[in-house]
Design a protein around this motif. Structure first.
Motif, PDB file in Angstrom:
ATOM      1  N   THR A  72     -44.002  17.534  30.874  1.00  0.00           N
ATOM      2  CA  THR A  72     -43.933  16.891  29.564  1.00  0.00           C
ATOM      3  C   THR A  72     -42.563  16.220  29.424  1.00  0.00           C
ATOM      4  O   THR A  72     -41.524  16.853  29.634  1.00  0.00           O
ATOM      5  CB  THR A  72     -44.101  17.938  28.443  1.00  0.00           C
ATOM      6  OG1 THR A  72     -45.345  18.600  28.626  1.00  0.00           O
ATOM      7  CG2 THR A  72     -44.076  17.278  27.068  1.00  0.00           C
ATOM      8  N   ILE A  73     -42.560  14.921  29.075  1.00  0.00           N
ATOM      9  CA  ILE A  73     -41.301  14.170  28.991  1.00  0.00           C
ATOM     10  C   ILE A  73     -40.729  14.328  27.590  1.00  0.00           C
ATOM     11  O   ILE A  73     -41.401  14.049  26.595  1.00  0.00           O
ATOM     12  CB  ILE A  73     -41.524  12.684  29.324  1.00  0.00           C
ATOM     13  CG1 ILE A  73     -42.253  12.535  30.665  1.00  0.00           C
ATOM     14  CG2 ILE A  73     -40.193  11.941  29.354  1.00  0.00           C
ATOM     15  CD1 ILE A  73     -41.595  13.251  31.821  1.00  0.00           C
TER      16      ILE A  73
ATOM     17  N   ASN B  61     -40.324   5.968  35.370  1.00  0.00           N
ATOM     18  CA  ASN B  61     -40.288   7.130  36.272  1.00  0.00           C
ATOM     19  C   ASN B  61     -41.487   8.044  36.043  1.00  0.00           C
ATOM     20  O   ASN B  61     -42.083   8.565  36.993  1.00  0.00           O
ATOM     21  CB  ASN B  61     -38.990   7.922  36.064  1.00  0.00           C
ATOM     22  CG  ASN B  61     -37.772   7.209  36.620  1.00  0.00           C
ATOM     23  OD1 ASN B  61     -37.898   6.332  37.473  1.00  0.00           O
ATOM     24  ND2 ASN B  61     -36.601   7.578  36.144  1.00  0.00           N
ATOM     25  N   GLU B  62     -41.834   8.237  34.784  1.00  0.00           N
ATOM     26  CA  GLU B  62     -42.992   9.087  34.459  1.00  0.00           C
ATOM     27  C   GLU B  62     -44.280   8.478  34.995  1.00  0.00           C
ATOM     28  O   GLU B  62     -45.121   9.170  35.577  1.00  0.00           O
ATOM     29  CB  GLU B  62     -43.067   9.272  32.932  1.00  0.00           C
ATOM     30  CG  GLU B  62     -44.168  10.227  32.471  1.00  0.00           C
ATOM     31  CD  GLU B  62     -45.497   9.510  32.242  1.00  0.00           C
ATOM     32  OE1 GLU B  62     -46.553  10.162  32.390  1.00  0.00           O
ATOM     33  OE2 GLU B  62     -45.476   8.302  31.938  1.00  0.00           O
ATOM     34  N   ARG B  63     -44.420   7.179  34.864  1.00  0.00           N
ATOM     35  CA  ARG B  63     -45.634   6.490  35.351  1.00  0.00           C
ATOM     36  C   ARG B  63     -45.751   6.592  36.872  1.00  0.00           C
ATOM     37  O   ARG B  63     -46.844   6.571  37.428  1.00  0.00           O
ATOM     38  CB  ARG B  63     -45.614   5.014  34.944  1.00  0.00           C
ATOM     39  CG  ARG B  63     -45.756   4.726  33.460  1.00  0.00           C
ATOM     40  CD  ARG B  63     -47.139   5.020  32.904  1.00  0.00           C
ATOM     41  NE  ARG B  63     -47.351   6.415  32.566  1.00  0.00           N
ATOM     42  CZ  ARG B  63     -48.532   6.931  32.236  1.00  0.00           C
ATOM     43  NH1 ARG B  63     -49.598   6.186  32.233  1.00  0.00           N
ATOM     44  NH2 ARG B  63     -48.632   8.213  31.933  1.00  0.00           N
ATOM     45  N   GLN B  64     -44.591   6.676  37.544  1.00  0.00           N
ATOM     46  CA  GLN B  64     -44.586   6.770  39.007  1.00  0.00           C
ATOM     47  C   GLN B  64     -44.666   8.214  39.504  1.00  0.00           C
ATOM     48  O   GLN B  64     -44.590   8.475  40.707  1.00  0.00           O
ATOM     49  CB  GLN B  64     -43.315   6.104  39.559  1.00  0.00           C
ATOM     50  CG  GLN B  64     -43.276   4.592  39.335  1.00  0.00           C
ATOM     51  CD  GLN B  64     -41.898   4.003  39.575  1.00  0.00           C
ATOM     52  OE1 GLN B  64     -41.053   4.630  40.216  1.00  0.00           O
ATOM     53  NE2 GLN B  64     -41.652   2.799  39.056  1.00  0.00           N
ATOM     54  N   GLY B  65     -44.788   9.153  38.573  1.00  0.00           N
ATOM     55  CA  GLY B  65     -44.948  10.558  38.943  1.00  0.00           C
ATOM     56  C   GLY B  65     -43.683  11.263  39.366  1.00  0.00           C
ATOM     57  O   GLY B  65     -43.731  12.334  39.988  1.00  0.00           O
ATOM     58  N   LYS B  66     -42.512  10.701  39.010  1.00  0.00           N
ATOM     59  CA  LYS B  66     -41.255  11.286  39.483  1.00  0.00           C
ATOM     60  C   LYS B  66     -40.882  12.590  38.781  1.00  0.00           C
ATOM     61  O   LYS B  66     -39.994  13.305  39.229  1.00  0.00           O
ATOM     62  CB  LYS B  66     -40.120  10.265  39.335  1.00  0.00           C
ATOM     63  CG  LYS B  66     -40.270   9.082  40.296  1.00  0.00           C
ATOM     64  CD  LYS B  66     -39.081   8.144  40.219  1.00  0.00           C
ATOM     65  CE  LYS B  66     -39.245   6.995  41.208  1.00  0.00           C
ATOM     66  NZ  LYS B  66     -38.120   6.039  41.113  1.00  0.00           N
TER      67      LYS B  66
ATOM     68  N   PRO C 264     -34.894  17.553  28.408  1.00  0.00           N
ATOM     69  CA  PRO C 264     -33.738  17.051  29.177  1.00  0.00           C
ATOM     70  C   PRO C 264     -33.840  15.598  29.644  1.00  0.00           C
ATOM     71  O   PRO C 264     -32.836  15.039  30.070  1.00  0.00           O
ATOM     72  CB  PRO C 264     -33.758  17.967  30.393  1.00  0.00           C
ATOM     73  CG  PRO C 264     -35.221  18.189  30.655  1.00  0.00           C
ATOM     74  CD  PRO C 264     -35.866  18.261  29.287  1.00  0.00           C
ATOM     75  N   HIS C 265     -35.027  14.983  29.617  1.00  0.00           N
ATOM     76  CA  HIS C 265     -35.238  13.768  30.415  1.00  0.00           C
ATOM     77  C   HIS C 265     -34.422  12.564  29.931  1.00  0.00           C
ATOM     78  O   HIS C 265     -33.768  11.888  30.741  1.00  0.00           O
ATOM     79  CB  HIS C 265     -36.733  13.441  30.467  1.00  0.00           C
ATOM     80  CG  HIS C 265     -37.537  14.542  31.063  1.00  0.00           C
ATOM     81  ND1 HIS C 265     -38.204  15.476  30.285  1.00  0.00           N
ATOM     82  CD2 HIS C 265     -37.756  14.892  32.355  1.00  0.00           C
ATOM     83  CE1 HIS C 265     -38.812  16.346  31.081  1.00  0.00           C
ATOM     84  NE2 HIS C 265     -38.554  16.016  32.334  1.00  0.00           N
ATOM     85  N   ILE C 266     -34.455  12.274  28.630  1.00  0.00           N
ATOM     86  CA  ILE C 266     -33.681  11.133  28.113  1.00  0.00           C
ATOM     87  C   ILE C 266     -32.186  11.403  28.274  1.00  0.00           C
ATOM     88  O   ILE C 266     -31.431  10.542  28.743  1.00  0.00           O
ATOM     89  CB  ILE C 266     -34.031  10.875  26.634  1.00  0.00           C
ATOM     90  CG1 ILE C 266     -35.504  10.463  26.485  1.00  0.00           C
ATOM     91  CG2 ILE C 266     -33.112   9.805  26.049  1.00  0.00           C
ATOM     92  CD1 ILE C 266     -35.889   9.179  27.184  1.00  0.00           C
TER      93      ILE C 266
ATOM     94  N   LEU D  73     -37.047   2.828  28.846  1.00  0.00           N
ATOM     95  CA  LEU D  73     -37.831   2.062  29.816  1.00  0.00           C
ATOM     96  C   LEU D  73     -37.766   2.721  31.194  1.00  0.00           C
ATOM     97  O   LEU D  73     -38.796   2.882  31.872  1.00  0.00           O
ATOM     98  CB  LEU D  73     -37.305   0.624  29.879  1.00  0.00           C
ATOM     99  CG  LEU D  73     -38.172  -0.439  30.547  1.00  0.00           C
ATOM    100  CD1 LEU D  73     -39.510  -0.587  29.843  1.00  0.00           C
ATOM    101  CD2 LEU D  73     -37.445  -1.778  30.564  1.00  0.00           C
ATOM    102  N   SER D  74     -36.558   3.137  31.601  1.00  0.00           N
ATOM    103  CA  SER D  74     -36.391   3.800  32.906  1.00  0.00           C
ATOM    104  C   SER D  74     -37.171   5.110  32.967  1.00  0.00           C
ATOM    105  O   SER D  74     -37.864   5.399  33.955  1.00  0.00           O
ATOM    106  CB  SER D  74     -34.913   4.093  33.174  1.00  0.00           C
ATOM    107  OG  SER D  74     -34.189   2.920  33.356  1.00  0.00           O
ATOM    108  N   VAL D  75     -37.052   5.908  31.899  1.00  0.00           N
ATOM    109  CA  VAL D  75     -37.729   7.208  31.885  1.00  0.00           C
ATOM    110  C   VAL D  75     -39.247   7.036  31.900  1.00  0.00           C
ATOM    111  O   VAL D  75     -39.958   7.738  32.633  1.00  0.00           O
ATOM    112  CB  VAL D  75     -37.268   8.038  30.662  1.00  0.00           C
ATOM    113  CG1 VAL D  75     -38.131   9.292  30.503  1.00  0.00           C
ATOM    114  CG2 VAL D  75     -35.809   8.424  30.807  1.00  0.00           C
TER     115      VAL D  75
END
Length: 541
Positions: free
Chosen positions: A112-113, A102-107, A117-119, A97-99
């Motif tokens: 590509t998520i 963050n992706e939706r907010q352009g962080k 590394p992202h999770i 949910l956090s990731v």
């Protein structure tokens, strides 16, 4: 001193006691004077266990700051005699949910998520945040090595060991040594395979906690050490114990702190467990025994009431008394078989949700009230005590809860639709609101009446803080009628919500809206539960 991390994983199968093992190690480190915190990672995709059935996942434990968490957080608090926070438990659902947010907010700047590394970075970030300000952080990973959902967490562990170095990260693997009765042998092969699976993904455990029904011989421990590539004294036998509170003492005798100290390059770690030892002896060999009638409806999985049964153990230990729980299924209890309660010394009605089994609980409350048996009602237990009194003493026969009957003409238990939570946030609640996020959760103040039993139980404190988990409230409209006939409100919140009721002409009849079991510890039992057990001991048959 930089924070050191102890990662606890489980192998072979679930329910081996990783939570108790993690709690025991953390307790020993704390007793040695270190600042210790503890974290439970749950690999399931639910955001939290709040909407999961108790039969699915056991009890939902509530922290002081209002988080609905895994029941292992309860073990941590009870062992460490501390209050943990929302951050001490997170799930795969929360991480993703956090990731995604963050992706939706352009962080992530349009990248590509991916799991790596992202999770994995989000997991490492959350672990390190909990470790801040502590000498040690014990991290328990739920599930079993080999589970698909656990892979990102094991990768995070591997990366942290790589980044922080050998002297700041240790891997402890809890595994099963099954006893094959037909062969008369303890088998190490499942543990070998489990450790091989860990090593395949780049993690070599330094300590093996070997769960076993029977003691392990020196030869068997040497065989395990050799095959799993750990030091000979780093195979710690976690034999079945008479009480979970014996486990820290057993681990200490097995030398777990020696193995931890050596790995981290520290001096010998010496905890003071004298007080703990005294209480454990009283649990195992108490002077007295009483019987408590526990009238519940989630009896198929008694883990549903874990905090409450442990709170009774705590009270019993501090009163040198064994508490034999007589489990009574409220769905099967009625006036016809109410004699089931005739041999108990006290009657306890725990919390719960829904109308199933309610009439049986009300029968038990009537029996306790009329026969002057010490009684404690918790959450739903308080609401039902009010309904029973209104129906049978005040003679308002239609008194009901809108949880059971939304159209009742006498809503003694109702919903406050515009409720302000502990953070000052407004909640809009209706009978059809979704379960998640519409409950009164976490710690709230309760103001006690000075002439009450509960005031005496809590050592004459005028204001106490206890935790809640419920949607419905007692309707203050009925307060004058209750008090006219002998049930009085002995505890209220600062905005006049009813928190506790008592009956005056009764040796001990107390019911509370909060969940006192959530703040009970072995060394500091909850005071109202302690007094309930004390009064039941006086009533011993």
């Amino acid at each position: 001193m930089q924070s050191k991390y102890l990662f606890v994983t489980g192998g072979v199968l679930s329910s081996l006691g990783k939570g108790i093992s993690s709690s025991s190690i953390a307790t020993l480190l704390k007793a040695a004077g270190f600042k210790v915190s503890i974290l439970k990672i749950d690999p399931y995709i639910n955001v939290d266990p709040g909407t999961m059935s108790p039969l699915e996942h056991g009890e939902v434990f509530v922290t002081a700051d209002g988080a609905e968490t895994d029941l292992d957080i309860g073990h941590y608090e009870r062992f460490l005699d501390t209050s943990l926070e929302k951050s001490n438990n997170f799930t795969t659902g929360q991480v993703y949910l956090s990731v995604i947010e963050n992706e939706r907010q352009g962080k992530y700047l349009g990248k590509t998520i991916q799991v790596v590394p992202h999770i994995v970075d989000e997991i490492k970030y959350r672990i390190k945040e909990v470790a801040k300000g502590n000498d040690f952080l014990v991290v328990e990973l739920g599930g079993t090595v080999g589970d698909i959902e656990g892979m990102p967490y094991l990768e995070a562990m591997r990366q942290m060991k790589h980044e922080l170095g050998f002297k700041r990260v240790i891997s402890i693997h809890v595994t099963l040594i099954p006893y094959i009765k037909a062969a008369g042998e303890l088998k190490t092969k499942p543990t070998q395979h489990s450790v091989q699976e860990l090593r395949r993904i780049g993690i070599s455990p330094q300590i093996i906690l070997a769960r076993s029904e029977k003691p392990l011989s020196k030869d068997l421990k040497k065989k395990l050490a050799l095959s799993c590539d750990v030091d000979d004294d780093s195979v710690i036998v976690a034999e079945d114990a008479k009480s979970i509170y014996q486990c820290p003492l057993n681990f200490l005798k097995e030398g777990v702190l020696n193995a931890i100290a050596r790995h981290f390059g520290m001096e010998n770690i010496t905890p003071n467990m004298d007080d703990w030892d005294v209480l454990v002896k009283k649990i195992i060999s108490p002077k007295n025994t009483i019987s408590i009638g526990f009238v519940g409806k989630y009896l198929d999985l008694k883990e549903s009431y874990k905090s409450l049964t442990e709170a009774l153990v705590h009270a019993g230990a501090n009163l040198d008394t064994r508490i034999d729980i007589k489990w009574i299924d409220s769905e099967k209890l009625s006036q016809e078989n109410i004699a089931e309660l005739s041999d108990v010394d006290g009657i306890l009605i725990p919390g719960g949700f829904g109308s199933r089994g309610v009439e049986g609980k009300i029968c038990a409350i009537t029996y306790a009230r009329e026969n002057k048996i010490p009684f404690l009602g918790i959450c739903l237990g308080m609401q039902l005590a009010i309904l029973e009194f209104l129906r049978n003493v005040v003679q308002i026969k239609e008194a009901d809860s809108i949880e059971f009957n939304p159209n009742t003409k006498e809503p003694a238990i109702y919903l406050i639709e515009d409720f302000i939570d502990q953070n000052g946030q407004a909640q809009i609640r209706t009978h059809k609101s979704p379960m998640g996020g519409t409950m009164r959760l976490g710690e709230y103040e309760c103001i006690l009446k000075k002439d009450s039993v509960i005031y005496q139980s809590y050592n004459k404190q005028e204001v106490i803080k206890e935790r809640h988990r419920h949607r419905y409230e007692a309707n203050p409209k009925y307060k004058p009628m209750l008090e006219k006939y002998g049930m009085f409100v002995s505890g209220e919140s600062k905005n006049q919500l009813i928190e506790a009721v008592e009956i005056k002409d009764h040796p001990f009849f107390v019911a509370v809206q909060f969940h006192p079991e959530f703040t009970s510890r072995l060394k500091n039992p909850n005071l109202i539960i302690l007094d309930f057990v004390r009064q039941s001991l006086k009533n011993k048959k």
